[in-house]
Design a protein around this motif. Structure first.
Motif, PDB file in Angstrom:
ATOM      1  N   LEU A 148     -23.049  14.596 -16.092  1.00 47.44           N
ATOM      2  CA  LEU A 148     -22.767  13.367 -15.338  1.00 47.44           C
ATOM      3  C   LEU A 148     -22.448  13.670 -13.883  1.00 47.44           C
ATOM      4  N   ALA A 149     -21.855  14.832 -13.598  1.00 47.84           N
ATOM      5  CA  ALA A 149     -21.598  15.231 -12.212  1.00 47.84           C
ATOM      6  C   ALA A 149     -22.910  15.430 -11.462  1.00 47.84           C
ATOM      7  N   LYS A 150     -23.890  16.017 -12.129  1.00 46.26           N
ATOM      8  CA  LYS A 150     -25.214  16.185 -11.505  1.00 46.26           C
ATOM      9  C   LYS A 150     -25.877  14.828 -11.286  1.00 46.26           C
ATOM     10  N   GLN A 151     -25.752  13.964 -12.278  1.00 42.61           N
ATOM     11  CA  GLN A 151     -26.391  12.652 -12.217  1.00 42.61           C
ATOM     12  C   GLN A 151     -25.788  11.777 -11.122  1.00 42.61           C
ATOM     13  N   HIS A 152     -24.479  11.916 -10.905  1.00 44.13           N
ATOM     14  CA  HIS A 152     -23.775  11.052  -9.932  1.00 44.13           C
ATOM     15  C   HIS A 152     -23.187  11.882  -8.781  1.00 44.13           C
ATOM     16  N   GLU A 153     -23.874  12.945  -8.440  1.00 45.53           N
ATOM     17  CA  GLU A 153     -23.313  13.923  -7.499  1.00 45.53           C
ATOM     18  C   GLU A 153     -22.853  13.304  -6.187  1.00 45.53           C
ATOM     19  N   LYS A 154     -23.646  12.419  -5.602  1.00 40.48           N
ATOM     20  CA  LYS A 154     -23.311  11.846  -4.287  1.00 40.48           C
ATOM     21  C   LYS A 154     -22.932  10.372  -4.371  1.00 40.48           C
ATOM     22  N   ASP A 155     -22.709   9.866  -5.580  1.00 40.47           N
ATOM     23  CA  ASP A 155     -22.332   8.456  -5.729  1.00 40.47           C
ATOM     24  C   ASP A 155     -20.882   8.260  -5.284  1.00 40.47           C
ATOM     25  N   VAL A 156     -20.660   7.210  -4.525  1.00 41.43           N
ATOM     26  CA  VAL A 156     -19.372   6.982  -3.867  1.00 41.43           C
ATOM     27  C   VAL A 156     -18.288   6.586  -4.868  1.00 41.43           C
ATOM     28  N   LEU A 157     -17.113   7.171  -4.673  1.00 44.53           N
ATOM     29  CA  LEU A 157     -15.898   6.790  -5.397  1.00 44.53           C
ATOM     30  C   LEU A 157     -14.724   6.988  -4.443  1.00 44.53           C
ATOM     31  N   PRO A 158     -13.878   5.974  -4.229  1.00 37.96           N
ATOM     32  CA  PRO A 158     -12.713   6.187  -3.369  1.00 37.96           C
ATOM     33  C   PRO A 158     -11.823   7.293  -3.931  1.00 37.96           C
ATOM     34  N   GLY A 159     -11.301   8.127  -3.045  1.00 40.08           N
ATOM     35  CA  GLY A 159     -10.353   9.148  -3.458  1.00 40.08           C
ATOM     36  C   GLY A 159      -8.929   8.664  -3.212  1.00 40.08           C
ATOM     37  N   TYR A 160      -8.044   8.917  -4.168  1.00 43.74           N
ATOM     38  CA  TYR A 160      -6.676   8.396  -4.105  1.00 43.74           C
ATOM     39  C   TYR A 160      -5.653   9.521  -4.121  1.00 43.74           C
ATOM     40  N   THR A 161      -4.574   9.327  -3.391  1.00 40.17           N
ATOM     41  CA  THR A 161      -3.341  10.076  -3.601  1.00 40.17           C
ATOM     42  C   THR A 161      -2.209   9.058  -3.656  1.00 40.17           C
ATOM     43  N   HIS A 162      -1.242   9.278  -4.516  1.00 40.85           N
ATOM     44  CA  HIS A 162      -0.135   8.323  -4.713  1.00 40.85           C
ATOM     45  C   HIS A 162      -0.635   6.938  -5.114  1.00 40.85           C
ATOM     46  N   LEU A 163      -1.838   6.876  -5.721  1.00 39.90           N
ATOM     47  CA  LEU A 163      -2.496   5.627  -6.084  1.00 39.90           C
ATOM     48  C   LEU A 163      -2.842   4.776  -4.862  1.00 39.90           C
ATOM     49  N   GLN A 164      -2.852   5.399  -3.684  1.00 41.19           N
ATOM     50  CA  GLN A 164      -3.249   4.724  -2.448  1.00 41.19           C
ATOM     51  C   GLN A 164      -4.582   5.292  -1.989  1.00 41.19           C
ATOM     52  N   ARG A 165      -5.425   4.433  -1.417  1.00 40.75           N
ATOM     53  CA  ARG A 165      -6.707   4.911  -0.910  1.00 40.75           C
ATOM     54  C   ARG A 165      -6.478   6.003   0.125  1.00 40.75           C
ATOM     55  N   ALA A 166      -7.206   7.094   0.004  1.00 35.45           N
ATOM     56  CA  ALA A 166      -6.956   8.260   0.849  1.00 35.45           C
ATOM     57  C   ALA A 166      -8.195   8.653   1.654  1.00 35.45           C
ATOM     58  N   VAL A 167      -9.246   9.113   0.964  1.00 37.77           N
ATOM     59  CA  VAL A 167     -10.475   9.559   1.620  1.00 37.77           C
ATOM     60  C   VAL A 167     -11.663   9.117   0.783  1.00 37.77           C
ATOM     61  N   VAL A 168     -12.817   9.236   1.383  1.00 34.92           N
ATOM     62  CA  VAL A 168     -14.046   8.995   0.640  1.00 34.92           C
ATOM     63  C   VAL A 168     -14.254  10.152  -0.338  1.00 34.92           C
ATOM     64  N   SER A 169     -14.591   9.826  -1.561  1.00 31.72           N
ATOM     65  CA  SER A 169     -14.868  10.859  -2.552  1.00 31.72           C
ATOM     66  C   SER A 169     -16.126  10.469  -3.317  1.00 31.72           C
ATOM     67  N   SER A 170     -16.377  11.162  -4.411  1.00 34.35           N
ATOM     68  CA  SER A 170     -17.617  10.911  -5.167  1.00 34.35           C
ATOM     69  C   SER A 170     -17.347  11.007  -6.664  1.00 34.35           C
ATOM     70  N   TRP A 171     -18.207  10.336  -7.411  1.00 34.44           N
ATOM     71  CA  TRP A 171     -18.158  10.473  -8.863  1.00 34.44           C
ATOM     72  C   TRP A 171     -18.520  11.900  -9.280  1.00 34.44           C
ATOM     73  N   GLY A 172     -19.364  12.547  -8.480  1.00 33.63           N
ATOM     74  CA  GLY A 172     -19.700  13.937  -8.775  1.00 33.63           C
ATOM     75  C   GLY A 172     -18.467  14.814  -8.787  1.00 33.63           C
ATOM     76  N   LEU A 173     -17.584  14.618  -7.799  1.00 32.25           N
ATOM     77  CA  LEU A 173     -16.346  15.392  -7.735  1.00 32.25           C
ATOM     78  C   LEU A 173     -15.441  15.070  -8.917  1.00 32.25           C
ATOM     79  N   TRP A 174     -15.368  13.794  -9.273  1.00 30.88           N
ATOM     80  CA  TRP A 174     -14.497  13.378 -10.382  1.00 30.88           C
ATOM     81  C   TRP A 174     -14.967  14.003 -11.689  1.00 30.88           C
ATOM     82  N   PHE A 175     -16.241  13.864 -11.989  1.00 28.79           N
ATOM     83  CA  PHE A 175     -16.759  14.440 -13.233  1.00 28.79           C
ATOM     84  C   PHE A 175     -16.645  15.962 -13.231  1.00 28.79           C
ATOM     85  N   ALA A 176     -16.920  16.579 -12.081  1.00 25.12           N
ATOM     86  CA  ALA A 176     -16.860  18.044 -12.006  1.00 25.12           C
ATOM     87  C   ALA A 176     -15.445  18.559 -12.233  1.00 25.12           C
TER      88      ALA A 176
END
Length: 436
Positions: A148-176
């Motif tokens: 799934l990380a390969k399939q969604h490598e560059k698909d956008v997902l907000p990155g959070y710290t403290h449950l607050q929006r932090a930086v742009v992230s990806s589903w690829g990073l989450w799955f990986a």
């Protein structure tokens, strides 16, 4: 209940009180041993072969006993032999069966062993098999996440710290992240399997026996990697081994709890990043509009159940050396914790493959402030500013931030392992090595 193996009484007549005491002391052993009986039979076969190697049994007697043990296993698996309250435990049931079928020959099976090493070896075999299953399930989860990380490598997902929006992230990073986590969990299962894979059979009640048992033979026959040498340590390791096994399961369920938390949040109307598959959701008995991620929430709760089993087991072990009857109570938390965890983990790949990502909603959740770190790094690279000065400049001049393309931010995050450079090939290489 049949006459206990250790009973000194010649009569089977008992008072109601003595029956109640026996039921208390046996506890749920006869029920729990249903999960261990196949391993107990396996160890009994090895023990019979070992007795033949030192002349206590003839080769013919050993063969007859093992044929009867094979039949017992078949009868048990077909439901033709029931392990129930007639017996004190699985050990007494095996000896009863052999004696019933073979007469005096059946009574010979207990020569040179105690119920102490009998339960130890059956439990150890169960633990080894459970760790093999855990290893495989962790690999399954990891490979699923990697795919799934390969399939969604560059698909956008907000990155959070403290449950607050932090930086742009990806589903690829989450799955990986979970691909690597469960890769580690698989490795841990293999390491614990190596650690506990020692043979306790032949240690009897913790002090050995006056027979030259061929313990190296039973070690090889039962598939252990070495002999557990000291018989007193065999007794002292009861509970300790089980804690090692449950601790390994805790590692995996801790990662699963975090994953389940993310998915619970991401599936809410406030986030709306994913939709959980119908098989893993339920409706409400009163609210027709509800689509509840019940299975995900129960996966999140599984860690708490396992911690309860671990704590129950750990609290039993404030004991002196040698066998104490308290150790009987190590069996239930082990069996409960392992069986429930395995049932849970096997569902995870199906959950992940079956969920739907709402890509548009994920992209709409990106806002200008989430590019602040990108802008600060640009000032460092393009204008030569010190990062702390660039940080302060951006913090004092938020009006300079503008909406950007999230995909560009992802691609520019090129530090090893990050969104633009996931190094999925290295995770895959580790997984293949673990498979080997």
């Amino acid at each position: 209940m049949s006459q206990p193996l250790w009973s000194k009484e010649s009569t089977k007549s008992k008072s109601r009180l003595s029956e109640d005491i026996m039921l208390f002391m046996s506890g749920r052993d006869v029920i729990l041993d249903q999960q261990l009986l196949a391993f107990d039979i396996q160890a009994s076969k090895a023990h019979a072969e070992g007795l033949a190697r030192i002349g206590v049994l003839s080769e013919q007697e050993s063969m007859i006993i093992n044929q009867s043990l094979d039949q017992l296993l078949k009868d048990f698996e077909k439901g033709q032999f029931i392990l129930d309250e007639r017996f004190e435990d699985g050990h007494s049931a095996i000896e009863w069966y052999l004696t019933d079928k073979l007469g005096e020959l059946g009574k010979k099976i207990h020569t040179g062993r105690s119920r102490n090493d009998q339960v130890s070896v059956a439990t150890r075999l169960f633990c080894c098999e459970s760790l093999k299953q855990l290893n495989q399930l962790c690999l399954d989860v990891s490979f699923t996440c990697l795919k799934l990380a390969k399939q969604h490598e560059k698909d956008v997902l907000p990155g959070y710290t403290h449950l607050q929006r932090a930086v742009v992230s990806s589903w690829g990073l989450w799955f990986a992240s979970f691909a690597e986590a469960f890769c580690d969990n698989a490795k841990a299962a293999q390491q614990v399997l190596e650690l506990i894979g020692s043979n306790p059979l032949g240690s009897a009640a913790g002090y050995g026996v006056n027979l030259k048992l061929d313990r190296d033979y039973t070690t090889k026959t039962l598939g252990f990697n070495r002999l557990q040498i000291n018989p007193m340590y065999v007794q002292n390791s009861r509970g300790k081994v089980e804690l090692q096994v449950l601790g390994c399961f805790k590692n995996a369920l801790l990662d699963l709890r975090r994953m389940a938390w993310d998915l619970s949040l991401f599936s809410t109307g406030e986030y709306n990043f994913i939709e959980i598959g119908n098989d893993f959701s339920t409706g409400s008995s009163i609210m027709p509009n509800k689509h509840n991620p019940d299975a995900v929430e129960l996966m999140r709760a599984e860690y708490a159940k396992l911690v309860g089993c671990y704590a129950e087991l750990e609290s039993l072990l404030s004991l002196p050396s040698g066998y104490q009857r308290d150790l009987q109570n190590t069996k239930e938390p082990l069996l409960k914790g392992v069986s429930s965890s395995l049932q849970c983990l096997q569902l995870v790949p199906h959950l992940l493959v079956g969920m739907t990502i709402n890509h548009k909603q994920c992209e709409q959740a990106i806002e200008a402030s989430m590019f602040a770190t990108d802008k600060a790094v640009e000032l460092v690279i393009e204008d030569g500013m010190a990062f702390r000065d660039a940080y302060r400049h951006i913090k004092d001049n938020y009006q300079e931030l503008e909406e950007r393309q999230a995909e560009i931010s992802i691609e520019q995050r090129t530090s090893p392992g990050s969104c633009g450079n996931l190094l999925l090939d290295r995770i895959e290489k580790r997984l293949k090595e673990l498979l080997d």
